[in-house]
Design a protein around this motif. Structure first.
Motif, PDB file in Angstrom:
ATOM      1  N   LYS A 103      -1.561   3.519   6.739  1.00  0.00           N
ATOM      2  CA  LYS A 103      -2.391   2.152   6.780  1.00  0.00           C
ATOM      3  C   LYS A 103      -3.742   2.280   7.306  1.00  0.00           C
TER       4      LYS A 103
ATOM      5  N   GLU B 172      -6.447   1.744  -5.053  1.00  0.00           N
ATOM      6  CA  GLU B 172      -5.282   1.426  -4.098  1.00  0.00           C
ATOM      7  C   GLU B 172      -5.612   1.179  -3.086  1.00  0.00           C
TER       8      GLU B 172
ATOM      9  N   ASP C 194      -1.244  -3.431   3.060  1.00  0.00           N
ATOM     10  CA  ASP C 194      -0.499  -4.436   2.113  1.00  0.00           C
ATOM     11  C   ASP C 194      -1.412  -5.551   1.916  1.00  0.00           C
TER      12      ASP C 194
ATOM     13  N   CYS D 287      -8.916  -4.558   3.468  1.00  0.00           N
ATOM     14  CA  CYS D 287      -7.837  -3.881   3.460  1.00  0.00           C
ATOM     15  C   CYS D 287      -8.156  -2.186   3.403  1.00  0.00           C
TER      16      CYS D 287
ATOM     17  N   ALA E  69      -7.177   3.117   0.040  1.00  0.00           N
ATOM     18  CA  ALA E  69      -6.277   4.168   0.684  1.00  0.00           C
ATOM     19  C   ALA E  69      -7.082   5.502   0.442  1.00  0.00           C
TER      20      ALA E  69
ATOM     21  N   SER F  71       0.832  -1.177   0.057  1.00  0.00           N
ATOM     22  CA  SER F  71       0.054   0.069  -0.098  1.00  0.00           C
ATOM     23  C   SER F  71       0.846   1.271   0.045  1.00  0.00           C
TER      24      SER F  71
END
Ligand SMILES: [Zn+2]
Length: 424
Positions: free
Chosen positions: A95, A159, A163, A420, A423, A91
């Protein structure tokens, strides 16, 4: 875009990439990746992950480094040219979600006897929305699904906020050492999803599995003096019968709560036998190997001791075997079982991805065999399995249902996005 719009867009991309995903799966299936022959397919997948801009790492497991793990299986072979593989999508943002491992195994079991198949087991064939081939269900379908889920996310320009790793491992079918090798090398995360073919259900528990090898000596002779000789194959038959009794014995005991409603959860399977070389010779040696299942609350070492005692006790009842006891040893799987509470966040996130994709509630199951999730448990990483539906695993005419594979690919993509996060 909102999260709902994102998922819709990614699902549409999975539809658009579908022919490519099928071709990818067919190519995976064309590699005869049985024990010792995994390098070709791993190299092919590595190239594919590089093309997706993932950073790849590729190495042969070192059993000496793994021997102290409780999930280690003792090998009777070398690891030279038998790599495990990981591709990392790092990434670029700070985070905001949780890191994730998507994992699959590319080792397959033997397709013998191949004449029982309707087509070449290593030339995958599609008939009526099913793809046939050895390993196509277990679990090259899952490897294709996880890679195409990630590919669709990338194509959508997303994105991730944490990770992601794609791990492709060996030896799920005999030791579990491939999964251990990557974790031991530091390739860990906040959660793991193995895309085994679970019929779109999550695995909340699995049995322990061990392998036992029994070697008997007879006293060979020409068949005309056979009444004086001791036939090692006949003696092996006595001990194999005793393992059938052991199977009934363990299934008659109180069941682990995960398997309370299963009529016969524990299997004992004699899978290999070798002995003799001439119909007119009394065989002086015979070796057989078996797989024994046991409950998650049992220690593999205790079960090994119990199995060994059972076989040696049976040998006591035969005058020859009493004097010439069989050699009982253990190799390959020494795999503890696993039981987890399905209200963990990993399960909740997966259930919601399944619902977004299928409109249905996700079911979870206790599995009557083993998978690599136990390795993640040893590293304190929440893990489960979820993948497509198929049949005839470890048998002729193994296949995956292609509609369920497309659904699995979509659920996995929705799961990645939710776990996840995007982003910021
Ligand atoms: Zn599998």
């Amino acid at each position: 875009m909102s999260e709902v719009e994102n998922i819709k867009n990614v699902h549409k991309i999975i539809d658009d990439l579908w022919e490519e995903e099928l071709l990818f799966l067919k190519t995976l299936g064309s590699y005869k990746s049985v024990l010792g022959k995994e390098k070709g397919i791993q190299t092919f997948i590595e190239n594919h992950l590089n093309d997706m801009d993932l950073i790849t790492t590729f190495f042969d497991p070192d059993p000496k480094k793994l021997a102290s793990y409780k999930n280690f299986g003792k090998p009777e072979w070398s690891y030279e040219n038998r790599p495990v593989l990981v591709g990392e999508w790092k990434s670029r943002s700070e985070k905001v979600g949780k890191s994730l491992i998507l994992q699959g195994h590319i080792d397959v079991v033997s397709a013998e006897p191949e004449y029982l198949w309707n087509q070449d087991p290593f030339q995958p064939t599609i008939v009526n929305d099913k793809m046939y081939g050895r390993g196509i269900c277990d679990m090259k379908s899952g490897v294709a699904a996880m890679i195409y889920a990630v590919k669709a996310l990338k194509k959508a320009g997303i994105e991730l906020g944490a990770d992601l790793q794609i791990q492709s491992v060996i030896e799920e079918e005999c030791t579990g050492n491939g999964a251990l090798a990557l974790l031991d090398a530091g390739f860990t995360a906040d959660g793991a999803l193995i895309t085994e073919p679970t019929e779109l259900r999550a695995i909340k528990g699995q049995l322990g599995v061990l392998w036992v090898k029994v070697k008997l000596n007879g006293s060979g002779a020409h068949v005309e003096r056979a009444e004086k000789a001791q036939n090692a194959i006949n003696k092996a038959a006595l001990l194999i019968q005793s393992l059938e009794e052991y199977r009934e014995h363990i299934n008659s005991k109180p069941k682990h709560y995960d398997y309370a409603h299963h009529p016969h959860p524990l299997n004992v399977n004699v899978g290999v036998i070798q002995g003799g070389d001439w119909a007119s010779n009394v065989p002086s040696e015979c070796t057989f190997e078996a797989r024994v299942g046991f409950y998650p609350d049992q220690d593999p070492a205790d079960v090994q001791a119990e199995v060994k005692k059972w076989i040696l006790d049976a040998a006591e009842s035969d005058s020859w075997l009493k004097e010439t006891p069989p050699e009982v040893s253990f190799y390959g799987f020494s795999a503890p079982g696993f039981s987890s509470s399905s209200d963990q966040e990993l399960f909740k996130t997966l259930a919601s991805a399944h619902k977004v994709t299928t409109g249905k509630e996700m079911e979870s199951i206790a599995f009557t065999a083993t998978t690599d999730i136990r390795a993640f448990e040893e590293f304190g990483i929440p893990a489960t399995c979820y993948g497509a539906a198929g049949a005839n695993m470890h048998a002729p005419n193994e296949y995956i249902d292609l509609n369920s594979l497309k659904t699995a690919t979509k659920s996995i993509a929705a799961f990645i996005l939710d776990w996840c996060k995007e982003a910021q």
